[in-house]
Write a protein that holds these residues in place. Structure first.
Motif, PDB file in Angstrom:
ATOM      1  N   PHE A   1       0.658  -1.189   0.035  1.00 37.34           N
ATOM      2  CA  PHE A   1       0.225  -0.449   0.223  1.00 37.34           C
ATOM      3  C   PHE A   1       0.940   1.037   0.064  1.00 37.34           C
ATOM      4  N   THR A   2       0.391   2.886  -0.106  1.00 32.09           N
ATOM      5  CA  THR A   2       0.586   4.127   0.213  1.00 32.09           C
ATOM      6  C   THR A   2      -0.024   4.906   0.410  1.00 32.09           C
ATOM      7  N   VAL A   3      -0.295   5.832   0.500  1.00 29.60           N
ATOM      8  CA  VAL A   3      -0.881   7.403   0.936  1.00 29.60           C
ATOM      9  C   VAL A   3      -0.129   8.048   0.426  1.00 29.60           C
ATOM     10  N   ASP A   4      -1.855   8.145  -0.233  1.00 34.90           N
ATOM     11  CA  ASP A   4      -2.441   9.358  -1.319  1.00 34.90           C
ATOM     12  C   ASP A   4      -1.961  10.526  -0.870  1.00 34.90           C
ATOM     13  N   ALA A   5      -2.647  11.156  -1.783  1.00 28.46           N
ATOM     14  CA  ALA A   5      -2.315  13.052  -1.489  1.00 28.46           C
ATOM     15  C   ALA A   5      -2.954  13.740  -0.526  1.00 28.46           C
ATOM     16  N   GLN A   6      -3.919  13.133   0.245  1.00 33.24           N
ATOM     17  CA  GLN A   6      -5.121  13.280   1.375  1.00 33.24           C
ATOM     18  C   GLN A   6      -4.526  12.726   2.461  1.00 33.24           C
ATOM     19  N   GLY A   7      -3.737  12.262   2.458  1.00 31.54           N
ATOM     20  CA  GLY A   7      -3.278  10.950   3.127  1.00 31.54           C
ATOM     21  C   GLY A   7      -4.092  10.481   3.443  1.00 31.54           C
ATOM     22  N   PHE A   8      -4.863   9.872   2.960  1.00 36.07           N
ATOM     23  CA  PHE A   8      -6.077   7.961   2.889  1.00 36.07           C
ATOM     24  C   PHE A   8      -5.055   6.901   2.104  1.00 36.07           C
ATOM     25  N   LEU A   9      -5.035   5.866   3.204  1.00 35.55           N
ATOM     26  CA  LEU A   9      -4.371   4.392   2.940  1.00 35.55           C
ATOM     27  C   LEU A   9      -5.112   4.259   1.479  1.00 35.55           C
ATOM     28  N   VAL A  10      -3.999   3.363   0.448  1.00 35.17           N
ATOM     29  CA  VAL A  10      -4.674   2.888  -0.521  1.00 35.17           C
ATOM     30  C   VAL A  10      -3.100   2.423  -1.865  1.00 35.17           C
ATOM     31  N   THR A  11      -4.091   1.215  -2.468  1.00 34.47           N
ATOM     32  CA  THR A  11      -3.354   0.769  -3.101  1.00 34.47           C
ATOM     33  C   THR A  11      -2.512   1.932  -4.256  1.00 34.47           C
ATOM     34  N   ASN A  12      -1.291   0.597  -4.274  1.00 36.00           N
ATOM     35  CA  ASN A  12      -0.279   1.163  -5.396  1.00 36.00           C
ATOM     36  C   ASN A  12      -1.143   1.672  -7.203  1.00 36.00           C
ATOM     37  N   GLU A  13      -2.412   0.785  -7.295  1.00 41.09           N
ATOM     38  CA  GLU A  13      -3.374   1.544  -8.297  1.00 41.09           C
ATOM     39  C   GLU A  13      -4.235   2.965  -7.984  1.00 41.09           C
TER      40      GLU A  13
END
Length: 265
Positions: free
Chosen positions: A134-146
C-alpha cells in the motif's frame, strides 16, 4: 480423417491456453500477494464406435438380421475447463516500509478458507486482495498502488495522516483506533479473479476461532514457483509441437488423397 484433424487442433489450442497461464504466472512472480493460476483440462465426450452389419437367416423367405458389434471408444480432443488460482500463502519479505502490510494466517475454521484485505475499486465496489503493498495518497488516505481505497472494518476509508503510522498485530491503527478491514472467505475457490490482483466474491467477518496477525513493514511474496513454471512451460511446448506434427501429417495425407483421387477421375 477430419475428426483426427480437429482432435489434434484442440490439443494445440489447449496447450496454448496452458502457455498463456504459465506466462502470466512468471510475469507476476515478483508481484506481492499474487496467486498463481492453475489450468485444468477436460476431455470432450467420447464416441463409442460399433460395427454395423447383417446376417442372413436361412428360411423359406430370405431374411436378414441386423448385428451391432462394439469396436471401442474414440476420443474427440481436450479443452481447458477452467483456471483456478492457487491460494497457498506466499513467503514473506521484510521491507521496513510502514505502508507495507501482510496477513499471516495460522489457523482458519475452513480448510479452503482465507483472509484478505478489503479494498474499494474505481466503481465503488468491494474487492479483496492479498497484496499489502500500500501507499498513502495526497489526502492522507491508505490506498493500493493502483489508487484503490483500503477500507476499515466499517468499510470506510482509512486516514493515516501520512506514512508515519503503526499497525498492531490485530490490524488496528494505533493512532486513531481504526482497524483494517480483514475479510474472511470460507471457500476461496468461489472467488473470481480480476485484474490488478483483486478478487470478487462473498466474504464475511473473521470468525472468532481464526488465528492471524498483521505484520507491518512486511510483504507477502507471490506464490509462483518460477522453476516449476518454466518446466511446465517446456513440457506444454513439446506437447504443442507433437500435436502440430500430427496435424501436419493429417494435412499431407488429405492432400495426397485428394490429388490421387483427382488423377483417377
Amino acid at each position: 480423417m477430419l475428426r483426427g484433424f480437429y482432435t489434434a487442433a484442440s490439443g494445440m489450442i489447449t496447450q496454448q491456453r496452458h502457455q498463456e497461464a504459465l506466462s502470466n504466472n512468471i510475469a507476476n512472480a515478483n508481484t506481492p500477494g499474487f496467486k498463481a493460476d492453475q489450468s485444468s483440462s477436460r476431455a470432450f465426450p467420447e464416441l463409442f464406435m460399433q460395427q454395423m452389419g447383417s446376417k442372413n437367416i436361412p428360411a423359406k423367405n430370405s431374411a436378414k438380421l441386423r448385428q451391432q458389434k462394439p469396436i471401442g471408444s474414440l476420443h474427440t480432443g481436450v479443452y481447458v475447463q477452467e483456471m483456478v488460482p492457487n491460494h497457498h500463502q506466499g513467503d514473506l519479505k521484510e521491507t521496513q516500509t510502514a505502508t507495507d502490510l501482510a496477513i499471516i494466517q495460522s489457523d482458519v475454521p475452513d480448510e479452503t478458507g482465507s483472509l484478505f484485505f478489503t479494498v474499494q475499486n474505481e466503481a465503488g465496489e468491494q474487492r479483496y486482495t492479498r497484496n499489502g503493498n500500500f501507499t498513502v495518497d495526497a489526502q492522507g488516505f491508505l490506498v493500493t498502488n493502483e489508487g484503490y481505497d483500503v477500507l476499515d472494518e466499517s468499510l470506510n476509508r482509512i486516514q493515516t495522516n501520512g506514512s508515519d503510522f503503526t499497525v498492531a498485530a490485530d490490524g488496528e491503527l494505533e493512532a486513531d483506533g481504526q482497524r483494517l478491514g480483514i475479510a474472511y472467505v470460507p471457500d476461496v475457490n468461489e472467488l473470481t479473479k480480476e485484474g490488478n490482483n483483486l478478487f470478487r466474491g462473498d466474504a464475511g467477518e473473521v470468525p472468532a476461532e481464526a488465528r492471524f496477525r498483521v505484520r507491518q513493514g512486511v510483504l507477502e511474496r507471490s506464490n509462483v514457483d518460477e522453476l516449476q513454471a518454466m518446466t511446465q512451460m517446456m513440457e506444454s511446448y513439446r506437447m504443442f509441437e507433437t500435436n502440430q506434427r500430427v496435424l501436419k501429417a493429417y494435412d499431407e495425407n488429405m492432400g495426397k488423397a485428394v490429388s490421387e483421387i483427382g488423377r483417377l477421375g
